[in-house]
Design an enzyme around this catalytic site. Structure first.
Site, PDB file in Angstrom:
ATOM      1  N   HIS A   1       4.192   3.838  -5.590  1.00  0.00           N
ATOM      2  CA  HIS A   1       4.197   5.237  -6.053  1.00  0.00           C
ATOM      3  C   HIS A   1       5.417   6.015  -5.550  1.00  0.00           C
ATOM      4  CE1 HIS A   1       1.885   7.409  -2.530  1.00  0.00           C
ATOM      5  NE2 HIS A   1       2.879   6.677  -2.088  1.00  0.00           N
TER       6      HIS A   1
ATOM      7  N   ARG B   1       0.851  -1.197   0.000  1.00  0.00           N
ATOM      8  CA  ARG B   1       0.000   0.000   0.000  1.00  0.00           C
ATOM      9  C   ARG B   1       0.884   1.243   0.000  1.00  0.00           C
ATOM     10  NH1 ARG B   1      -5.286   1.656   1.787  1.00  0.00           N
ATOM     11  NH2 ARG B   1      -5.306   3.683   2.817  1.00  0.00           N
TER      12      ARG B   1
END
Length: 382
Positions: free
Chosen positions: A291, A287
């Site tokens: 990114h 999670r």
């Protein structure tokens, strides 16, 4: 106008999250259309001041004081020690931005925003925004102006280095400033609890994986799982399903867990670019990890996980899958900051397929679950 406002409030209260998001967006567009050109410029000028007034309110205990009870100006002067003429202007400014409300001639009280700003995690969150995100955003124009080729390809050659006058990457620098790690976790703790475990048929995915009564298998490996919030959500969703739940994190993060480790959750020090010690788990969960990096670094980390996956294993990536246009402002801002600070990125559907394909994975399904395009991506080795 009051009747119109009541009708909008009724619509807002009786719709789902997507409906509320559309109402909020449409109202924002409508309100912006009423601004004159000069009002738009003034709002730009007020942006930095708005954040500064929030920081002052947190630092001086103004929001905490008003959240307990209403105060007069003299009472707040005595409590904060700020010069009367200056504090009065600060309070008026905070009231004009809706952070507090005025009562009578010289009185001030809390509103919903005040209560939020007085909350347990808000002090650290505001400090993180002010001390970390604000300098990064301010350094972006100069970074672009000074470079012939502004492409960001390395964590050591980003806006972050300009903003903090360092040669270190963002996380390296944070290691030397551990107070910012604590503030970051308080910032992240304020995110809405849209649970990834409710986004897809998780029990169907588990199937018969834990049926053997003689073997306690690992259900979830939460790679880079911070202080374990998502693992706790997993446990709460499936209290009846046996199996180990393990959070893997670097030492600097585990310091913030300490004796507060949630029951039923194991914590393990681990660097995700080293061999994965937990093999054959049902779910390897990431999670807000991918990114942080560009594709090459992501592929490296994903290949490490693939070597540990068994025939029943699933990779779960819990991140934004953004559209090619009409991106929500929240996702757009996050994408810019990830690139500017860490050479990372939020990815489109096509970019996710390309990334996972390069790592040797294929996507089985994607389950979007909030207005910021946060999604559960389920993948397996090709």
């Amino acid at each position: 106008m009051e009747a119109i406002a009541q009708e909008i409030q009724k619509l807002h209260a009786n719709t789902d999250e997507a409906g509320r998001g559309k109402i909020n967006h449409d109202l924002s567009v409508l309100l912006a259309s009423f601004d004159t050109d000069w009002e738009k410029i003034l709002k730009l000028a007020a942006g930095p001041l708005r954040l500064a007034l929030v920081k002052v309110g947190v630092d001086q205990g103004i929001f905490h004081a008003l959240n307990e009870r209403s105060h007069t100006l003299p009472e707040l002067i005595e409590k904060t020690g700020v010069a009367p003429y200056l504090l009065e202007r600060i309070l008026r400014g905070q009231a004009s931005f809706g952070m507090i409300k005025e009562e009578g001639a010289k009185g001030f009280a809390a509103n919903r925003f005040t209560t939020l700003l007085a909350g347990p995690n808000t002090s650290g969150a505001v400090t993180y925004i002010f001390d970390i995100l604000r300098p990064i955003a301010s350094a972006i124009p100069g970074f672009l102006s000074e470079r012939n080729n502004p492409a960001i390809t390395s964590t050591h050659d980003t806006v972050f280095q300009r903003a903090f006058n360092t040669e270190l990457g963002g996380f390296e620098w944070m290691t030397g400033h551990p107070e910012h790690y604590g503030n970051l976790f308080q910032f992240l703790a304020l995110r809405p609890n849209c649970e990834w475990v409710d986004a897809f048929p998780i029990e169907a995915e588990i199937g018969s994986f834990t049926n053997d009564p003689h073997v306690e298998k690992v259900l979830l490996v939460d790679v880079g799982g911070g202080t374990g919030a998502q693992s706790v959500a997993f446990r709460k969703k499936l209290p009846h399903v046996k199996g180990r739940v393990i959070v893997q994190e670097i030492a600097e993060t585990l310091i913030h867990v300490g004796a507060k480790a949630p029951a039923g959750i194991e914590f393990m020090e681990y660097d995700c670019f080293t061999p994965q010690p937990i093999r054959g788990a049902k779910f390897y969960y990431l999670r807000y990890v991918m990114h942080l990096w560009q594709d090459e670094r992501c592929v490296e980390a994903l290949k490490v996980i693939i070597t540990a996956m068994g025939p029943e294993s699933r990779l779960i990536i819990d991140e934004a899958v953004i559209p090619d246009r009409d991106v929500p402002w929240q996702a757009a801002c996050q994408s810019i900051l990830m690139t500017a600070a860490l050479a990372g990125a939020e990815r489109t559907l096509t970019e996710w397929h390309n990334l996972l394909d390069a790592a040797g994975l294929k996507i089985l399904n994607i389950f979007p679950y909030d207005l910021n395009m946060q999604s559960v991506i389920i993948a397996v080795p090709k």
